[in-house]
Design an enzyme around this catalytic site. Structure first.
Site, PDB file in Angstrom:
ATOM      1  N   LYS A  13       0.734  -1.282   0.106  1.00 35.20           N
ATOM      2  CA  LYS A  13       0.013   0.173  -0.164  1.00 35.20           C
ATOM      3  C   LYS A  13       0.941   1.389   0.133  1.00 35.20           C
ATOM      4  CE  LYS A  13      -2.256  -1.050   3.688  1.00 35.20           C
ATOM      5  NZ  LYS A  13      -1.714  -2.271   4.124  1.00 35.20           N
ATOM      6  N   ARG A  88      -9.362   0.429   9.706  1.00 30.23           N
ATOM      7  CA  ARG A  88      -8.934  -0.843   9.713  1.00 30.23           C
ATOM      8  C   ARG A  88     -10.177  -1.636  10.582  1.00 30.23           C
ATOM      9  NH1 ARG A  88      -2.834  -1.095  12.025  1.00 30.23           N
ATOM     10  NH2 ARG A  88      -1.751  -0.643   9.931  1.00 30.23           N
ATOM     11  N   ARG A 123      12.124  -7.515   4.622  1.00 28.88           N
ATOM     12  CA  ARG A 123      12.091  -6.104   4.749  1.00 28.88           C
ATOM     13  C   ARG A 123      13.174  -5.786   5.562  1.00 28.88           C
ATOM     14  NH1 ARG A 123       6.709  -2.982   4.594  1.00 28.88           N
ATOM     15  NH2 ARG A 123       6.360  -4.071   6.756  1.00 28.88           N
ATOM     16  N   ARG A 156      12.213  -4.655  11.613  1.00 26.21           N
ATOM     17  CA  ARG A 156      11.127  -4.090  12.623  1.00 26.21           C
ATOM     18  C   ARG A 156      10.653  -5.144  13.214  1.00 26.21           C
ATOM     19  NH1 ARG A 156       7.680  -0.322   8.924  1.00 26.21           N
ATOM     20  NH2 ARG A 156       6.289  -2.061   9.047  1.00 26.21           N
ATOM     21  N   ARG A 167      -0.279 -10.688  12.566  1.00 20.82           N
ATOM     22  CA  ARG A 167      -0.791  -9.414  11.876  1.00 20.82           C
ATOM     23  C   ARG A 167      -1.741  -9.989  10.787  1.00 20.82           C
ATOM     24  NH1 ARG A 167       3.889  -5.353   9.984  1.00 20.82           N
ATOM     25  NH2 ARG A 167       2.090  -4.111   9.701  1.00 20.82           N
TER      26      ARG A 167
END
Length: 210
Positions: A13, A88, A123, A156, A167
């Site tokens: 996104k 959300r 990532r 992260r 998640r």
């Protein structure tokens, strides 16, 4: 144009938001970035949000809504904006309507969970300037060092495999129902995420014009 971007964590996104922001000359409002800034600064909001973020859970509605209300009141949002990471949940979407915020278009970036898990575990981000890299697809010039500012890249906490799985579970349980919510209002456009990000961009821009 007032746009909402939907999609699971890691669906891309943020990349699509950057492109739309340039095309439409409107700001991207990322609740994730705002909350991460709060975590880094040690603010009261950051302290409240930390325990939810690190466990892979959604930050409670009242905290997020206060962030959004303040941000949308700024002058740069008067001609439109892109919401990335909000709403959300259906209650958040309903609160957005109660705030008098009219959404023109909702674009969902649809990517398989397996692909997302692979993307997110690879990532790496710069803790200083926020630039994002990937160990396979977007490597820095020097291993583990940010091209922009030279700081050491990190993974992260919410990109670790166990947190990614949680998640995704939370997304399917709490956020995916928004697709029907906006489809019922004739605002939803689904973009299937492609292997080549430029193909996804092309489909996203086409969805904005359709």
């Amino acid at each position: 144009m007032r746009i909402v971007l939907l999609g699971a964590p890691g669906a891309g996104k943020g990349t699509q938001a950057e492109v739309i922001s340039r095309e439409k000359n409107i700001p991207t409002i990322s609740t994730g970035n705002i909350i991460r800034d709060a975590l880094k600064s040690g603010s009261e909001l950051g302290k409240k949000a930390r325990k939810y973020i690190e466990a892979g859970h959604l930050v409670p509605d009242d905290i997020v809504i206060d962030i959004i209300r303040e941000r949308l009141s700024r002058p740069d949002c008067k001609d439109g904006f892109i919401l990335d990471g909000f709403p959300r949940t259906i209650p958040q979407a309903e609160e957005l309507e109660r705030m008098g915020v009219h959404i023109d278009r909702v674009i969902e970036i649809d990517v398989d969970d397996e692909v997302i898990a692979r993307r997110m575990s690879g990532r790496r981000v710069c803790p200083s300037c926020g630039t994002s890299y990937h160990i396979e697809h977007k490597q820095p010039k020097k291993r583990d060092v940010c091209d922009n500012c030279g700081d050491t890249l990190v993974q992260r906490e919410d990109d670790r495999p166990e947190t990614v799985r949680e998640r995704l579970r939370v997304y399917h349980e709490q956020t995916a129902p928004l697709k029907n919510y906006y489809a019922d209002r004739n605002k939803l456009y689904v973009v299937k995420g492609q292997e080549d990000v430029n193909d996804t961009i092309r489909l996203t821009l086409a969805a904005l014009k359709s």
